[in-house]
Enzyme design. Structure first.
Site, PDB file in Angstrom:
ATOM      1  CD  GLU A  88      18.412  63.277  34.032  1.00 18.43           C
ATOM      2  OE1 GLU A  88      19.073  63.718  33.086  1.00 18.43           O
ATOM      3  OE2 GLU A  88      17.867  63.979  34.875  1.00 18.43           O
ATOM      4  CB  CYS A 101      24.599  59.541  27.640  1.00 16.72           C
ATOM      5  SG  CYS A 101      25.213  60.310  29.136  1.00 16.72           S
ATOM      6  CB  CYS A 108      26.850  62.600  41.658  1.00 17.30           C
ATOM      7  SG  CYS A 108      28.637  62.609  41.399  1.00 17.30           S
ATOM      8  CB  CYS A 112      30.909  69.230  39.787  1.00 16.38           C
ATOM      9  SG  CYS A 112      32.185  67.973  39.781  1.00 16.38           S
ATOM     10  CB  CYS A 115      27.169  68.751  37.945  1.00 15.78           C
ATOM     11  SG  CYS A 115      26.453  67.170  37.482  1.00 15.78           S
ATOM     12  N   GLY A 158      26.253  60.526  38.047  1.00  9.01           N
ATOM     13  CA  GLY A 158      27.146  59.706  38.860  1.00  9.01           C
ATOM     14  C   GLY A 158      28.580  59.777  38.413  1.00  9.01           C
ATOM     15  CB  SER A 190      33.080  61.068  31.500  1.00 11.44           C
ATOM     16  OG  SER A 190      33.346  62.390  31.891  1.00 11.44           O
ATOM     17  CB  SER A 213      35.281  66.383  34.183  1.00 10.87           C
ATOM     18  OG  SER A 213      34.376  65.522  33.552  1.00 10.87           O
ATOM     19  CG  LEU A 214      41.638  69.872  33.102  1.00 12.89           C
ATOM     20  CD1 LEU A 214      42.305  69.050  34.187  1.00 12.89           C
ATOM     21  CD2 LEU A 214      42.600  70.027  31.911  1.00 12.89           C
ATOM     22  CG  HIS A 215      35.200  71.071  33.843  1.00 17.24           C
ATOM     23  ND1 HIS A 215      34.923  70.830  32.528  1.00 17.24           N
ATOM     24  CD2 HIS A 215      34.485  70.165  34.543  1.00 17.24           C
ATOM     25  CE1 HIS A 215      34.072  69.820  32.434  1.00 17.24           C
ATOM     26  NE2 HIS A 215      33.790  69.401  33.634  1.00 17.24           N
ATOM     27  CG  ASN A 289      22.876  71.876  29.115  1.00 14.84           C
ATOM     28  OD1 ASN A 289      21.944  72.576  28.720  1.00 14.84           O
ATOM     29  ND2 ASN A 289      23.219  70.737  28.568  1.00 14.84           N
ATOM     30  CB  CYS A 332      24.536  65.888  33.556  1.00 12.63           C
ATOM     31  SG  CYS A 332      25.090  64.490  34.393  1.00 12.63           S
TER      32      CYS A 332
HETATM   33  N1  SAH Z   1      31.196  62.188  36.981  1.00 14.77           N
HETATM   34  C1  SAH Z   1      31.719  62.065  35.662  1.00 14.77           C
HETATM   35  C2  SAH Z   1      30.687  61.760  34.601  1.00 14.77           C
HETATM   36  C3  SAH Z   1      29.376  62.473  34.669  1.00 14.77           C
HETATM   37  S1  SAH Z   1      29.364  64.175  34.211  1.00 14.77           S
HETATM   38  C4  SAH Z   1      32.549  63.289  35.321  1.00 14.77           C
HETATM   39  O1  SAH Z   1      32.648  64.179  36.153  1.00 14.77           O
HETATM   40  O2  SAH Z   1      33.130  63.336  34.253  1.00 14.77           O
HETATM   41  C5  SAH Z   1      29.670  64.155  32.483  1.00 14.77           C
HETATM   42  C6  SAH Z   1      30.223  65.444  31.947  1.00 14.77           C
HETATM   43  O3  SAH Z   1      29.219  66.457  31.945  1.00 14.77           O
HETATM   44  C7  SAH Z   1      31.375  65.979  32.767  1.00 14.77           C
HETATM   45  O4  SAH Z   1      32.381  66.474  31.951  1.00 14.77           O
HETATM   46  C8  SAH Z   1      30.704  67.094  33.533  1.00 14.77           C
HETATM   47  O5  SAH Z   1      31.653  67.974  34.015  1.00 14.77           O
HETATM   48  C9  SAH Z   1      29.758  67.633  32.499  1.00 14.77           C
HETATM   49  N2  SAH Z   1      28.674  68.450  33.032  1.00 14.77           N
HETATM   50  C10 SAH Z   1      28.003  68.301  34.184  1.00 14.77           C
HETATM   51  N3  SAH Z   1      27.090  69.263  34.326  1.00 14.77           N
HETATM   52  C11 SAH Z   1      27.171  70.041  33.244  1.00 14.77           C
HETATM   53  C12 SAH Z   1      26.498  71.202  32.813  1.00 14.77           C
HETATM   54  N4  SAH Z   1      25.560  71.762  33.558  1.00 14.77           N
HETATM   55  N5  SAH Z   1      26.846  71.723  31.628  1.00 14.77           N
HETATM   56  C13 SAH Z   1      27.801  71.167  30.863  1.00 14.77           C
HETATM   57  N6  SAH Z   1      28.477  70.080  31.214  1.00 14.77           N
HETATM   58  C14 SAH Z   1      28.180  69.518  32.401  1.00 14.77           C
END
Ligand code: SAH
Length: 343
Positions: A88, A101, A108, A112, A115, A158, A190, A213-215, A289, A332
């Protein structure tokens, strides 16, 4: 699968054309055609050369098979690859330019929990030319020979640093003068935080914007949703980011997706301030999301803005990310997941 001609840099293309006994200017004609997003079969070179190339190279490595358009102009694409896999991409219009994007892998393997891209694991890496072709295809769609895409974020499906060589080659090729020439300064990468690769990237001499991506604010908390946290600690990530800044002079960004009951409380904001205060960074707060296969719930907008103001009061620079294309939805990887499940 045949090879991807868009993998080649201009000089690689020229060498390959010369060693096939063709004239040098044919390389230029081909390169210009490719950079305009044309298929090999559409490029104005002798039919014999096209036929020869098509024996080894894919005519159209990436093609749009579905488009969703939002009322705010955001477009989401499902791209088909030559081997039948799908990925996508998203095209977002901003005042200062248009951001695309792109995906770097089919699926992947980072796992996570929030995701959708990781639901079926990693299928394969994309080649540099498959990543580039996403941009070329969208550029051609929107701008003809112009430059519709001005900024790129490597935030699609990815983990770019898990496909390191192809990702770096893509960045070099997309930013090459004579090509579509998108400056590394207009490219954001990212990562979920593959620490040794952050160091490697810092040493490439490519000043892309690093986004991590810290979270979460603790390693234990982070490991609940991001398996990579078991391998690299937040402290190691912060050290790698400091090195990145030292080498590139680029301020880095932390993405922090707000998940209700998980990471969006006052104590999290306080810990985040402690961790990041005084560092040359910015915090991008993202509203989750919601992915139907996952049980996690998004924090409310009100909570997101309250969290941002707590960070700002603590001295951090923070924004809540504009949520483009909300009406076409889809985090994503969701478009692909739906496609694979036949919806
Ligand atoms: N693998 C890389 C890039 C792809 S994800 C990474 O981890 O950064 C891109 C961003 O979208 C990351 O910050 C990821 O944590 C976030 N992301 C993934 N799924 C999501 C979701 N359901 N809602 C909001 N952000 C999301």
């Amino acid at each position: 699968m045949k090879s991807v001609l868009q993998d080649l840099s201009y000089s690689e293309l020229e060498n390959s054309i010369l060693s096939a006994g063709e004239k040098k200017f044919r390389a230029k004609q081909l390169y210009e055609g490719l950079m305009q997003g044309k298929k090999i079969s559409q490029i104005n070179v002798p039919q014999t050369l096209r036929a020869e190339l098509l024996k080894s190279y894919e005519d159209e490595p990436v093609k749009i098979i579905k488009t969703l358009t939002s009322s705010d102009g955001t477009e989401k694409y499902l791209f088909g690859l030559a081997d039948g896999n799908v990925i996508e991409g998203v095209f977002m219009k901003y005042k200062y330019g248009n951001t695309q994007c792109v995906s770097t892998q089919v699926g992947c393997r980072m796992g996570c929990k929030f995701c959708a891209s990781t639901l079926g694991g990693l299928v394969r890496n994309l080649t540099a030319g498959e990543i580039l072709s996403q941009v070329l295809t969208v550029n051609a769609l929107h701008g003809g020979t112009g430059r519709a895409v001005t900024n790129i974020v490597l935030m699609g499906s990815g983990e770019p640093l898990d496909n390191y060589d192809n990702t770096v080659k893509f960045i070099r090729n997309v930013s090459a003068e004579g090509g579509i020439n998108i400056s590394p300064r207009n490219i954001s990468l990212s990562t979920c935080g593959i620490v040794p690769k952050i160091y490697a990237l810092a040493d490439e001499g490519l000043p892309v914007n690093l986004t991590v991506s810290l979270h979460q604010t603790t390693d234990e908390g982070r490991a609940r949703t991001m398996p990579i946290a078991k391998k690299y600690s937040i402290a190691q990530i912060l050290e790698a980011c400091a090195y990145y800044f030292e080498k590139t002079g680029r301020r880095y960004i932390f993405e922090y997706t707000l998940i209700d009951g998980e990471n969006s409380g006052k104590e999290h904001a306080e810990r985040l301030v402690k961790l990041l205060k005084g560092r040359p960074c910015h915090v991008n707060l993202i509203r989750l999301n919601e992915v139907k296969e996952r049980a996690l719930k998004s924090a409310e907008d009100r909570q997101a803005y309250a969290f941002a103001s707590m960070l700002e009061k603590g001295g951090l620079s923070a924004t809540v990310r504009r949520s483009a294309g909300a009406d076409i939805g889809g985090a994503c990887g969701q478009l692909r997941a739906n496609y694979i499940n036949g919806n």
